[in-house]
Write a protein that holds these residues in place. Structure first.
Motif, short mmCIF file in Angstrom:
data_model
loop_
_atom_site.label_atom_id
_atom_site.label_comp_id
_atom_site.label_asym_id
_atom_site.label_seq_id
_atom_site.Cartn_x
_atom_site.Cartn_y
_atom_site.Cartn_z
N ASP A 229 3.36 -0.46 8.05
CA ASP A 229 5.17 -0.19 6.54
C ASP A 229 3.08 -0.17 5.29
N VAL A 230 2.44 -0.91 5.44
CA VAL A 230 1.74 -1.36 4.18
C VAL A 230 0.84 -0.22 4.22
N ALA A 231 0.62 0.06 5.14
CA ALA A 231 -1.04 0.82 5.28
C ALA A 231 0.00 2.06 4.46
N LYS A 232 1.20 2.60 5.01
CA LYS A 232 1.49 3.63 4.73
C LYS A 232 1.98 3.97 3.35
N ALA A 233 2.31 2.25 2.51
CA ALA A 233 3.00 2.33 1.22
C ALA A 233 1.35 1.92 -0.05
N CYS A 234 -0.14 1.92 1.18
CA CYS A 234 -1.28 2.21 0.27
C CYS A 234 -1.95 3.96 0.55
N TYR A 235 -1.24 4.35 0.88
CA TYR A 235 -1.08 5.86 1.39
C TYR A 235 -0.75 6.30 0.27
N TYR A 236 0.72 5.83 -0.34
CA TYR A 236 1.66 6.66 -1.17
C TYR A 236 1.27 6.15 -2.44
N THR A 237 0.68 5.27 -2.64
CA THR A 237 -0.20 4.77 -4.11
C THR A 237 -1.70 5.24 -3.97
N LYS A 238 -2.03 5.61 -3.12
CA LYS A 238 -3.12 7.21 -3.42
C LYS A 238 -4.27 5.48 -3.22
N LYS A 239 -4.23 4.61 -2.22
CA LYS A 239 -5.24 3.27 -2.00
C LYS A 239 -6.31 4.22 -0.77
N TYR A 240 -6.85 4.49 -0.41
CA TYR A 240 -6.67 6.02 0.57
C TYR A 240 -7.25 4.84 1.13
N ASP A 241 -8.98 4.15 1.44
CA ASP A 241 -10.08 3.73 1.71
C ASP A 241 -8.71 2.47 2.43
N LYS A 242 -8.82 1.87 1.77
CA LYS A 242 -7.66 0.48 2.43
C LYS A 242 -5.83 0.48 3.18
N ALA A 243 -5.55 1.71 3.61
CA ALA A 243 -4.58 2.50 4.83
C ALA A 243 -5.63 2.64 6.15
N ILE A 244 -6.17 3.85 5.39
CA ILE A 244 -7.73 3.48 6.72
C ILE A 244 -8.31 2.61 6.86
N GLY A 245 -8.14 1.67 5.98
CA GLY A 245 -8.34 0.12 6.61
C GLY A 245 -7.61 0.01 8.29
N LEU A 246 -6.66 -0.19 6.84
CA LEU A 246 -5.12 -1.26 7.62
C LEU A 246 -4.82 0.04 9.90
#
Length: 383
Positions: A229-246
């Motif tokens: 869920d957090v990774a998806k939220a990061c993706y939608y807020t364009k925090k792509y590096d963080k999303a990939i890490g999660l």
């Protein structure tokens, strides 16, 4: 402990009432209760009172002993006799409903709990119990009982969680969010409710809330659902590096799925890392395809072949090879071209591919011997 002491006190009162009409060893009975040897207590009381018991308190007491001992058959027998004497007793109805639930007789439990609703339409506990008897989230009565229970006690966590889940199934995300929000405000450390709220908040595009709440939850331990869920939220807020890490954490845990791999690929794409985007696009495709798909096509092809639909069988076998190369598919294609289509060159090619695909020597020994012999025959010059 307080509840156990209260139970003992009530039982002690019951012991006193027994002693007035029947010669009961109060000290022995109290010791059995205190050491939670309820089965012995029930048998002792049965022996003391005999079979012709008509006293309501006694029937309840014996029924309770067997219920606590896990002997639901005996417990139901005595509570049913008590019910016949006093059918409007809430404790008796609750006990019979509980026994029926434990024995898997949900329809009978619904009848007993339904009687309680008629007697006490504002009894929170009975609505909670009734809701639990309906397993399907889309059962209309489950929703009715959850709504009533939540109305009576909106801060009770179990009901709030179950009701929110049902609302989410109906895609009523705003209602689900509100139900959970009220319960969480009453119990801010209820991590179960907070975890349940994350996917719903994502649906409502409350991405920053998901990130803040999710990161706090992850401090209390790794949870794949929270990470997702957090990774998806990061993706939608364009925090792509963080999303990939999660998302990569999920891969390390072996908890990835088609959806998480898809978002990983998209994240790499937006970061213009096209090489990794293609890697994860391929992983997404592989994850989406069942490992048994080739076997299903083999079955389909065999069905066509047995029905003399050779062209369709040939297509089905070849389609299966697109998903996974297996010895079985090569074998079926070889047999089809050899015996049905009379295409010897193709048959020889598939026989050789079968042997190269390393079939199991133990399980497929007879087929291997046949194929080896047939290859030698087909290689001989035509006379």
């Amino acid at each position: 402990m307080k509840k156990f002491n209260l139970t003992l006190a009530l039982l002690w009162i019951g012991i006193g009432s027994f002693a007035q009409s029947v010669d009961v060893d109060k000290e022995k009975l109290f010791e059995l209760y205190q050491t939670q040897r309820y089965a012995e207590a029930g048998e002792y009381l049965k022996a003391a009172y005999g079979e012709e018991i008509t006293d309501l308190k006694t029937l309840n007491q014996i029924g309770y002993c067997f219920l606590m001992a896990g002997n639901n058959v005996e417990a139901e027998k005595f509570y049913t006799r008590a019910y016949n004497l006093q059918p409007r007793s809430l404790p008796i109805l609750f006990s019979l409903g509980s026994i029926s639930t434990k024995r898997g007789n949900t329809e009978k439990a619904k009848l007993y709990y339904g009687e309680i609703v008629k007697l006490d339409s504002n009894n929170f506990s009975v609505y909670k119990l009734l809701a639990n008897l309906y397993s399907a989230a889309k059962d209309s009565l489950k929703l009715v009982y959850l709504l009533k229970a939540n109305q009576l006690n909106p801060t009770e966590g179990d009901i709030a969680g179950d009701l929110a889940e049902v609302h989410a199934v109906y895609q009523n995300y705003e209602k689900a969010y509100q139900v959970l929000d009220i319960a969480i405000k009453a119990d801010s450390e209820n991590f179960v409710l907070q975890r349940a709220k994350l996917p719903i908040a994502n649906q409502l595009k409350k991405y920053n809330e998901v990130i803040v709440s999710g990161e706090m939850l992850l401090k209390n331990g790794t949870d794949a659902a929270v990470i997702k869920d957090v990774a998806k939220a990061c993706y939608y807020t364009k925090k792509y590096d963080k999303a990939i890490g999660l998302f990569s954490i999920l891969e390390k845990l072996g908890m990835q799925n088609e959806n998480t791999l898809y978002f990983t690929s998209l994240s790499y794409l937006y970061l213009k890392n096209y090489k990794m985007a293609s890697v994860y696009a391929r992983k997404t495709i592989d994850e989406a395809i069942s490992p048994n798909t080739s076997s299903y096509y083999a079955l389909l092809g065999l069905s066509y072949e047995e029905n003399n639909q050779y062209t369709l069988a040939n297509s089905a076998y070849k389609k299966g090879l697109q998903f996974k190369v297996t010895p079985t598919l090569y074998y079926r294609l070889a047999i089809l071209h050899d015996t049905k289509l009379q295409q010897i060159k193709n048959a020889l090619n598939y026989y050789q591919l079968y042997l190269q695909s390393k079939p199991n020597a133990k399980d497929d020994g007879e087929e291997i011997k046949f194929v080896q012999a047939r290859v030698e025959q087909l290689r001989l010059p035509a006379k």
